[in-house]
Structures are given as structure tokens and as C-alpha cells.
Design a protein around this motif. Structure first.
Motif, PDB file in Angstrom:
ATOM      1  N   THR A  28       0.828  -1.206   0.000  1.00 41.43           N
ATOM      2  CA  THR A  28       0.000   0.000   0.000  1.00 41.43           C
ATOM      3  C   THR A  28       0.866   1.261   0.000  1.00 41.43           C
ATOM      4  N   SER A  31       2.204   1.705  -3.493  1.00 40.06           N
ATOM      5  CA  SER A  31       1.152   2.153  -4.405  1.00 40.06           C
ATOM      6  C   SER A  31       0.790   3.618  -4.155  1.00 40.06           C
ATOM      7  N   ASP A  32       0.636   3.989  -2.888  1.00 35.67           N
ATOM      8  CA  ASP A  32       0.284   5.370  -2.550  1.00 35.67           C
ATOM      9  C   ASP A  32       1.390   6.347  -2.941  1.00 35.67           C
ATOM     10  N   SER A  33       2.636   5.926  -2.757  1.00 35.83           N
ATOM     11  CA  SER A  33       3.758   6.787  -3.128  1.00 35.83           C
ATOM     12  C   SER A  33       3.794   7.008  -4.637  1.00 35.83           C
ATOM     13  N   GLY A  35       1.305   7.171  -6.442  1.00 36.49           N
ATOM     14  CA  GLY A  35       0.223   8.113  -6.719  1.00 36.49           C
ATOM     15  C   GLY A  35       0.452   9.472  -6.086  1.00 36.49           C
ATOM     16  N   LYS A  37       1.057  10.398  -2.993  1.00 38.98           N
ATOM     17  CA  LYS A  37       0.427  10.668  -1.706  1.00 38.98           C
ATOM     18  C   LYS A  37       1.453  11.239  -0.733  1.00 38.98           C
TER      19      LYS A  37
END
Length: 620
Positions: A28, A31-33, A35, A37
Motif C-alpha cells: 500500500t 502504491s500510494d507513493s 500516486g 500521496k
């Protein structure tokens, strides 16, 4: 690596991150990085019980865990604490973090100089590992594809493969070598903090802790204490990641000059087998501009920039040198920085020397071991031969034979991606052959047990034996093409992990570690069979299928010695420490603890029960 491949993918691969349910968290974060975040509350994850326990397990498997810092403590001292005491100790470190002094050790280099290493205390190493486990997936999502050093599932082979691709496929025959003066000692702390912030790491408590680590006092060999104002100490757990954070900005800047330069028309791209985009239409359009064509290949602070012409190489040299000085506050060594025409001269990189030679209306890569690498190889092998000459006893001689084999196999494994490596090792073999025959009573025949040496070197007529033990032939090296890293391979995606497990092979680094660390309080037969078993089990635990790591390899006697068992090959099996403890456990709470930790189900539990039955213990 060995050509043997594990074709059957075991259904339940137990990995350390999955022991504590952290794999989904890391996925997660990655994935967030990706995107973009922003992460402002990472300390809760870093100080979690599961992350701390995982840090202990990872540090325990680290080769340096038995090296003491200034306080004289190693992983053995922490292992005496129970779980609650250990977790409480590490969590307290984060409440008001104060870094302990770092022990400075000077490691001699081949050129007569020394490389300074900083050894933190074992507690600080655990703290750094806790931070690393959370930061790595965040940073990995932001790192450039052309960076290969100190990153998971990347190696020098991938860096050499990329160099060869630029030289042979893209016909880039001018290379810029830029040497940064004392990179690790001159990293600007303020700039590094800003780069972490720009990556989305905006937990102020965490940034303060990292800054405190960077300013940890250094205890010099003479006892003097120094407080650094810049630099990342080599030897720290976090230092490799932080060094990549610093130079990641360089990777993307070079890429923006050509590779990722936008065009007016959005051309469609196709991908090759490695998953790399082929941008032929985009590059054709860019070549009509006045831009300088340049590509970077980087391994830690050692990097090359490939260009199409000498004029573009000169422009790249000037612009990159100024950029490093202006943006990263790093100084370039003009004496060691050069522009090389690869059609005329060799360029050295990571122990190799590379150039191109004409062949049927095209140029192909011609690579060798570097001159310094050949010299070092001769010296290291000669030292091993001298050590085998007059041992105090048979056991000591066996230890030196193992050391010799590990040295030669390690050299073969690293340099065999050079196109002319067989010529290089032929020269080294010529140099060492007379020394070996004059000093040792070697024989041309002997018994070769099943295992790594038989598989890799069994067909060689150069194989020799000393006191019944095989000596790996220096001149017999099996070459291989340098392989690109497939883009899909990624430890932080489900598809990437599946691809990794489908290509499991013997971890030769762990194999060489085993060879260099024979169990001398056991029989020679035991030590020899331990190495053979590692190859036969494809470097995996016989029960769980987990990859075996140094300091976590236990050679279990199926029938215990006290009950008539022997050190024979058939009576031994390699397992992890946790599995070994479970096999011999008698208390219900201990059994349940390891069953839960290992997550044994189905056939794995059957295998464990079979070993318990052979040891005359009740089945679980």
C-alpha cells in the motif's frame, strides 16, 4: 548463479514480511507513493510491534549483526531479552531519540588507501532497520529505473546489461565518467531533508530522527570524537537508501534532458521483453531538435552517461558537473572524470572494462575484467594457495580449501558476464597454476560429491583434488550474457513477487557465505554435506520453502546423534531457526507460538511431523 531452477512454485511461500502481516502495508505504501500521496504520520507504522519484530529478524540475518558498536553489544545480547522487553526497548528509543556514537573502522582498499565505515550500536541498527522497512517502499516508487545500486532485486549485472544495450543496440559510443569527490562524506544534510520532503515523507518527528542519526558522533580509531556536519556514514543501515535519495534527483534531471522530454505529438510506444518502453518515434522527433542525447546508468555514486557524439558528450560533461555543484553541493574530481570514445578505448565500470569493436558492419560490446580486478584476483587466490600449504591439521586445511573454493567461485560468479572473461581467467590461472603445483600435493582424480561444485565444475578437466577435497579450477568459467532486470519484477506488487518466485534459483551469495563459514566443531563430513544440501534444496528451507539466509541456516539431524544418527548426507536437512525450534519443541505453548509464526499448513506440517517422528517426538 546456478542453472538449476525450481520449476514447482510452492503454494505457501512464507516470507518474513508475511510472518507479521506487513506485506499488504508495504504494498500500500508503494502504491500510494506512486500516486504522489503525502505521508505525514509514519511513526505509528515504524514503532508498531510487527515492524519492530520484523526488524529484529532482518538484522539477525544480516552478516554484520555479530559486529559490535562502541557499546560492545551484538545481536546475541538482544536475543537474551524476551519479546515484550525487546519491543519496549526499541519503542522507547523513538520517544526522544538520541543517537549513540558511531564506531569508525578503516577498511583497507586495493589501492593502499582505506575506506571509512561507521558501525552504529546494535540498538541503533534495529531503529534504523525499522525506519528503512517503512521508507523503502515509499522511495522505491519514486526512484528512477536506471539506478541499480543498493536496491531490492537489482544488481551489478543489470547495470552492465544496460550499458551493453546503450553501446550495442542504441549505438551510443561516447561515455562520460564523472567522479564525485568523497560523495558519502559530503552529502548536504539540509538538501537531503528537502529531498525526503519532496518525496512525500513529511512526518516531522521522523525527519528529526533521521537528522539526529546523520549528526551522530563518530568515535575515531584513535579514540577522538568527531561530530559530522555533512555526509552519510557508510556502514549504517539507512545510508544506502539516503544516498539513493540524494542522487535520484540527478537521475531524473538527466532523464528530463532527453528520455522523458515531452514532444508536441504523443507518440505510441511498445515494450520489449523486459517491459522497457521502446520510444523510437519519440527519439526520432527529438533528434531534430538541438537537445543533447544522453542516458544515465548509475550504481550508488558510480555512474556513466552515454552520448551519441563527442560534442554531445562534452556538453553533457559540463552541464552535469555544474548541476551537481549547484543543486547537490557536490564537487567533481576533474582528474578522475573523463570522456571516452568507446571505439578506441576501454571505459571502466564496477570492476569491468567496456568498449566496442567492429563486426560485420556493426559494433558489438567487448568487455573484460578491469586491470585492477585481475590484479586483485591474482593476489587473493595466491593468498588462499599459501594458506593451504602448511595447515596445522586436517581440519584447518579443509577450512582453507573451502575458503579457496569460495574465493574462486565468487570471482567467477561476479565477472562471468564479461564477454572475454574466459581469457581473463586463463591469464589468472596461468599465474596461479605453477604456484599451486609447487606448493601443494594435488591429484588429478578424486570423488566429487553431489552439490554446487559438481554441478558447476564437474565437467572440467582442470579439476584437481587436495587431500580428497576438490579445488575449483580458476581457468574454468562458464560465461553468460548480462541479463536486464524485467520491469515487472517488484517485491512490492503481487505480480512482481510471483515473477520473483517463478525464477527462484540458488542464492550463490549465501552459498559462498556457507563455504567461508564451515562448522569446525562438527565433522568435515557434516560441513561438506551442509554445502551440498544447500544446492540440493535450491537454497530453501526443507519444510517452509523460505529462502535460507546467513545466520538463519540450521543443519538438522533427522535421527539425533545421541540416538545413533550420523553426519551422512541422507541424515541431514537444512531448515530455518524457527523450524528447527519447532521440530525439537516439547511444550504446547512453544509449539503453538511457532506454528502461528510460521503459518504451517497441509504438506508443510506433514514434513515437520515427519522430522519430529524421526527424532522420536510426538506429532503435532
Amino acid at each position: 548463479m546456478s542453472t538449476s531452477e525450481q520449476h514447482t512454485l510452492k503454494q505457501s511461500k512464507i516470507r518474513y514480511t508475511e510472518y507479521y502481516g506487513l506485506q499488504n502495508l508495504y504494498d500500500t505504501l508503494y502504491s500510494d507513493s506512486g500516486g504522489n500521496k503525502v505521508f505525514s504520520n509514519l511513526m505509528e507504522l515504524i514503532t508498531s510491534r510487527e515492524n519492530i519484530k520484523l526488524a529484529y529478524r532482518n538484522i539477525k540475518g544480516n552478516k554484520g549483526s555479530h559486529t559490535a558498536g562502541v557499546d560492545g553489544r551484538t545481536i546475541k545480547h538482544l536475543s537474551k531479552l524476551n519479546e515484550e522487553q525487546f519491543i519496549s526497548l526499541i519503542q522507547k528509543q523513538f520517544h526522544w531519540y538520541k543517537s549513540r556514537p558511531v564506531k569508525r573502522v578503516e577498511i583497507p582498499k586495493s589501492n593502499g588507501k582505506t575506506r571509512p565505515l561507521g558501525i552504529p550500536t546494535i540498538v541503533d541498527r534495529i531503529v534504523q532497520q525499522c525506519i528503512l522497512q517503512i521508507l523503502e517502499p515509499i522511495c522505491e516508487a519514486k526512484f528512477h529505473e536506471n539506478s541499480h545500486g543498493f536496491r531490492p532485486n537489482r544488481s551489478t549485472e543489470h547495470a552492465i546489461a544496460q550499458c551493453c544495450r546503450y553501446m550495442q543496440i542504441q549505438h551510443l559510443h561516447y561515455v562520460v565518467d564523472i567522479d564525485i569527490q568523497g560523495f558519502f562524506d559530503n552529502v548536504c544534510h539540509t538538501k537531503l531533508m528537502r529531498q525526503l520532503w519532496q518525496m512525500g515523507i513529511r512526518d516531522k518527528r521522523l525527519l528529526c530522527i533521521i537528522k539526529e542519526m546523520l549528526k551522530a558522533q563518530i568515535v575515531m580509531p584513535n579514540g577522538e570524537t568527531v561530530t559530522p556536519t555533512k555526509g552519510t556514514p557508510q556502514g549504517g543501515i539507512l545510508s544506502p537508501l539516503l544516498s539513493n535519495v540524494v542522487l535520484n534527483e540527478l537521475d531524473w534531471w538527466v532523464s528530463s534532458q532527453w528520455e522523458t522530454m515531452p514532444t508536441h505529438y504523443p507518440y505510441k510506444h511498445r515494450c520489449n521483453q523486459q517491459g522497457t518502453e521502446i520510444k523510437s518515434h519519440t527519439y526520432r522527433a527529438l533528434r531534430q531538435s538541438n537537445l543533447k542525447e544522453m542516458y544515465i546508468v548509475r550504481y550508488a555514486d558510480d555512474f556513466k552517461i552515454f552520448c551519441r557524439s563527442h560534442q554531445e558528450a562534452k556538453r553533457a560533461y559540463t552541464s552535469v558537473s555544474l548541476w551537481l555543484q549547484d543543486r547537490l553541493k557536490l564537487t567533481v574530481s576533474e582528474e578522475k572524470s573523463t570522456i571516452t570514445n568507446l571505439k578506441q578505448r576501454y571505459s571502466e565500470f564496477l570492476g569491468f572494462k567496456l568498449k566496442v569493436r567492429p563486426k560485420v558492419k556493426k559494433f558489438v560490446v567487448n568487455s573484460h575484467m578491469s586491470d585492477k580486478a585481475v590484479k586483485n584476483a591474482k593476489e587473493n587466490i595466491s593468498k588462499c594457495i599459501k594458506a593451504m600449504k602448511r595447515p596445522s591439521n586436517e581440519r584447518e586445511q579443509y577450512k582453507e580449501i573451502i575458503q579457496y573454493n569460495a574465493t574462486v567461485a565468487g570471482l567467477h560468479n561476479y565477472y562471468r558476464v564479461a564477454t572475454n572473461v574466459s581469457l581473463d581467467f586463463a591469464k589468472i590461472a596461468f599465474h596461479t597454476k605453477k604456484q599451486m603445483h609447487n606448493r601443494l600435493e594435488i591429484k588429478t582424480s578424486g570423488t566429487l560429491a553431489k552439490g554446487f561444485i559438481k554441478e558447476r565444475y564437474g565437467k572440467s578437466k582442470q579439476l584437481r583434488f587436495l587431500n580428497g577435497h576438490p579445488l575449483i579450477p580458476v581457468g574454468y568459467v562458464q560465461t553468460k550474457d548480462a541479463q536486464h532486470r524485467r520491469k515487472i519484477i517488484n517485491k512490492y506488487t503481487l505480480e512482481g513477487r510471483e515473477c520473483i518466485h517463478q525464477n527462484l534459483r540458488i542464492d550463490v551469495d549465501t552459498m559462498l557465505w556457507l563455504m567461508r563459514h564451515p562448522v569446525l566443531d562438527k565433522s568435515i563430513e557434516f560441513a561438506d554435506n551442509r554445502i551440498s544440501l544447500f544446492a540440493a534444496q535450491y537454497g530453501k528451507c526443507a519444510v517452509t520453502g523460505v529462502a535460507l539466509l546467513p545466520h538463519d541456516i540450521y543443519c538438522h539431524h533427522k535421527i539425533p546423534l545421541e540416538k545413533g544418527g550420523t553426519d551422512s548426507y541422507k541424515n541431514l536437512v537444512l531448515v530455518t531457526e524457527s523450524v528447527h525450534r519447532l521440530i525439537h519443541a516439547t511444550k504446547d505453548d512453544t509449539i503453538q507460538k511457532y506454528i502461528k509464526e510460521l503459518g504451517l499448513i497441509g504438506k508443510q506440517l506433514e514434513k515437520c511431523n515427519k522430522l519430529r517422528t524421526q527424532a522420536e517426538l510426538p506429532t503435532i
